[in-house]
Each structure stands twice: as C-alpha cells, then as structure tokens.
Design a protein around this motif. Structure first.
Motif, mmCIF file in Angstrom:
data_model
loop_
_atom_site.group_PDB
_atom_site.id
_atom_site.type_symbol
_atom_site.label_atom_id
_atom_site.label_comp_id
_atom_site.label_asym_id
_atom_site.label_seq_id
_atom_site.Cartn_x
_atom_site.Cartn_y
_atom_site.Cartn_z
ATOM 1 N N VAL A 1 0.618 -3.431 -5.883
ATOM 2 C CA VAL A 1 0.691 -2.173 -5.148
ATOM 3 C C VAL A 1 -0.630 -1.441 -5.367
ATOM 4 O O VAL A 1 -1.077 -1.300 -6.509
ATOM 5 C CB VAL A 1 1.853 -1.290 -5.633
ATOM 6 N N VAL A 2 -1.244 -0.982 -4.293
ATOM 7 C CA VAL A 2 -2.520 -0.279 -4.412
ATOM 8 C C VAL A 2 -2.435 1.062 -3.691
ATOM 9 O O VAL A 2 -1.625 1.249 -2.784
ATOM 10 C CB VAL A 2 -3.692 -1.110 -3.846
ATOM 11 N N VAL A 3 -3.306 1.957 -4.123
ATOM 12 C CA VAL A 3 -3.426 3.251 -3.451
ATOM 13 C C VAL A 3 -4.902 3.473 -3.118
ATOM 14 O O VAL A 3 -5.357 3.161 -2.023
ATOM 15 C CB VAL A 3 -2.869 4.406 -4.311
ATOM 16 N N LEU B 1 0.833 -1.205 0.000
ATOM 17 C CA LEU B 1 0.000 0.000 0.000
ATOM 18 C C LEU B 1 0.862 1.247 0.000
ATOM 19 O O LEU B 1 1.816 1.352 0.774
ATOM 20 C CB LEU B 1 -0.892 0.003 1.247
ATOM 21 N N CYS B 2 0.526 2.197 -0.861
ATOM 22 C CA CYS B 2 1.091 3.546 -0.812
ATOM 23 C C CYS B 2 0.001 4.490 -0.315
ATOM 24 O O CYS B 2 -1.094 4.519 -0.884
ATOM 25 C CB CYS B 2 1.571 4.000 -2.183
ATOM 26 N N VAL C 1 -2.340 -6.182 4.527
ATOM 27 C CA VAL C 1 -1.282 -5.458 3.816
ATOM 28 C C VAL C 1 0.067 -5.872 4.397
ATOM 29 O O VAL C 1 0.232 -5.995 5.608
ATOM 30 C CB VAL C 1 -1.478 -3.935 3.939
ATOM 31 N N ASP C 2 1.037 -6.100 3.514
ATOM 32 C CA ASP C 2 2.350 -6.578 3.934
ATOM 33 C C ASP C 2 3.389 -5.462 4.037
ATOM 34 O O ASP C 2 4.314 -5.540 4.851
ATOM 35 C CB ASP C 2 2.857 -7.624 2.937
ATOM 36 N N ILE C 3 3.263 -4.438 3.192
ATOM 37 C CA ILE C 3 4.191 -3.316 3.174
ATOM 38 C C ILE C 3 3.372 -2.044 3.029
ATOM 39 O O ILE C 3 2.448 -1.991 2.209
ATOM 40 C CB ILE C 3 5.178 -3.396 1.994
ATOM 41 N N ALA D 1 7.944 1.511 4.274
ATOM 42 C CA ALA D 1 8.798 2.034 3.205
ATOM 43 C C ALA D 1 8.787 3.543 3.158
ATOM 44 O O ALA D 1 7.784 4.198 3.486
ATOM 45 C CB ALA D 1 8.336 1.481 1.856
ATOM 46 N N VAL D 2 9.920 4.077 2.706
ATOM 47 C CA VAL D 2 10.081 5.504 2.433
ATOM 48 C C VAL D 2 10.311 5.672 0.947
ATOM 49 O O VAL D 2 11.005 4.866 0.320
ATOM 50 C CB VAL D 2 11.261 6.095 3.236
#
Length: 257
Positions: free
Chosen positions: A233-235, A29-30, A52-54, A86-87
């Motif tokens: 990857v989802v937003v 996820l972002c 969600v994993d990340i 994450a960054v």
C-alpha cells in the motif's frame, strides 16, 4: 445501492469477481481527493494505467458531500479500468457509492458489523499493527485481507509508531506456517513508508520469514515453495510523484506482478 438491499441480495458472481481481482492485486494506493490540485480524475486514470490495482479515497479534510462526489469519480474511473476501488471507515458512504472494498482500522466497525451493514459481497480489509493483530486477521474467515504497518513512521499517520521490518518477517513466517490453506493464502499488504527505494527491503524481510520456520512447514503438512507474495500500500510514492503513471509502473515492476 441501499444498505438494506446490499445486505439482503447477495451476488455470488460479484463477490467472486472482486475476490479474483483482490487475489491478483499487488499495488494499492490511498489518495486524498486532490482538492488543491483539482486533477482527481486524471490522477486516478494515470495511477490505474501505471498498474495500481486498488485505489482507496482517504481524505479527512473534506465534507461528506464532497467525499461522496470524489468517490463517484473514483467509482467511474475504476469501472473503466476494470479495477477495484475502496472506501475507508464510512460504511454509510460505502453503501451509497457501491464500494468494491471497505477498509477499517482496529478501533472502527468490527467485521461482523461491516457484514451486517454492507452484506457479503463487499471485500473487507483491516489494518494491523502487531503480530497478535495480524494473527487474528489471518484467522478471521470473514475478513478478506489485512495490512501490516506502518513499517516506517509516516506523516499520513501522525503519532503512530513504526512497527519496523521485523513485523514483516514475523507475519510472513506466520502465514507460511498457518494450519490451513485459506490462512496461508490470505491476502496481505505492507504499508507505511513503502516506495520504490524501500520496497526491496520489505521483500527481503518477507522472504526471510518462511525460511526461519520452514523446518516444521505448514501444520497441515502441505508443501510450501518458499515464495512470499509481497503486496504494498502506498501513498506519497504516487500522490507526490511528478509522473504518477511512471511511478506506479516502477513500483509494479519492483513488485514483479
């Protein structure tokens, strides 16, 4: 943790732990800092609870001090769930908050530059938008994962043309036929308009890739079982969901992971 300390004192156990979590990750996820909603901590808990994993914080609308504060919240929640955080783009901030994962784009820091600044322990990912870029990412042994997309045009990346599902098929075929196991097993995410409705199309596109090149098989001669792990990857699928926990669980179920 300072940049110099991070680069000078590698922790093999930490890197191995992060890579194990990455290898098992399926849903990434972002999210922005949710300044308007004021519910960042609760939202992060719900997303991780749902599967969600990340989680990557990506918010160009806030100042550096606010970004660091939001990332400190994310780091705490990620640790509570035993998950990765994450960054994006800012190596200085990644060093300050002890990021598990650092993600760059094609025009950002190079992977060697990231390693020079952040050391060997951080997981490094790269955005790719074409098959040549994906091939370069697959072949880069210092890179831990890459993303392919955006598959559909999305308001989170205004002005960037969609790649279409054909790139998913081509990338899956490329990975399946890679000459060495490390390349065939490179962690790869699809991104851009992926949600519970479109994800089956992505899975179909990925599954058709190895079939198109299965006759020759991997160049090493290793057996290939035809199974392509699709990661996403989802937003908006989660950031705009009325119930992010349930939305994440639905996506994870479709992913089958």
């Amino acid at each position: 943790m300072s940049i110099l300390r991070s680069a000078a004192t590698p922790d093999r156990d930490l890197r191995r732990h992060r890579l194990d979590l990455l290898s098992n990750a399926a849903l990434y996820l972002c999210t922005p800092a949710r300044t308007e909603q004021g519910d960042l901590r609760d939202f992060l808990h719900a997303a991780y609870d749902g599967g969600v994993d990340i989680i990557q914080l990506r918010d160009k609308s806030i100042d550096t001090c606010d970004e660091i504060a939001a990332l400190e919240v994310l780091a705490t929640v990620a640790r509570e769930h035993g998950k990765l955080f994450a960054v994006n783009d800012r190596a200085d901030i990644a060093a300050l908050v002890g990021a598990d994962v650092f993600h760059v784009g094609q025009d950002d820091l190079t992977v060697p530059q990231v390693r020079e600044l952040l050391g060997p322990d951080v997981v490094v990912g790269l955005s790719t938008h074409s098959l040549p870029q994906a091939r370069a990412a697959m072949e880069d042994g210092a890179l831990d994962y890459f993303c392919t997309g955006p598959l559909w045009e999305t308001p989170t990346k205004p002005g960037r043309a969609a790649t279409g599902l054909s790139l998913v098929t081509e990338t899956a075929a490329m990975l399946a036929a890679a000459p060495v196991a490390a390349q065939r097993e490179k962690v790869w995410f699809t991104i851009g308009g992926v949600n519970a409705r479109t994800l089956p199309e992505v899975q179909d596109a990925a599954a058709s890739g190895p079939a198109s090149g299965a006759a020759s098989g991997p160049a090493s001669g290793a057996a290939f079982d035809g199974q392509v792990p699709v990661r996403a990857v989802v937003v908006r699928a989660l950031t705009e969901a009325a119930d992010p926990r349930a939305a994440a669980a639905e996506l994870k179920a479709v992913l089958g992971r």
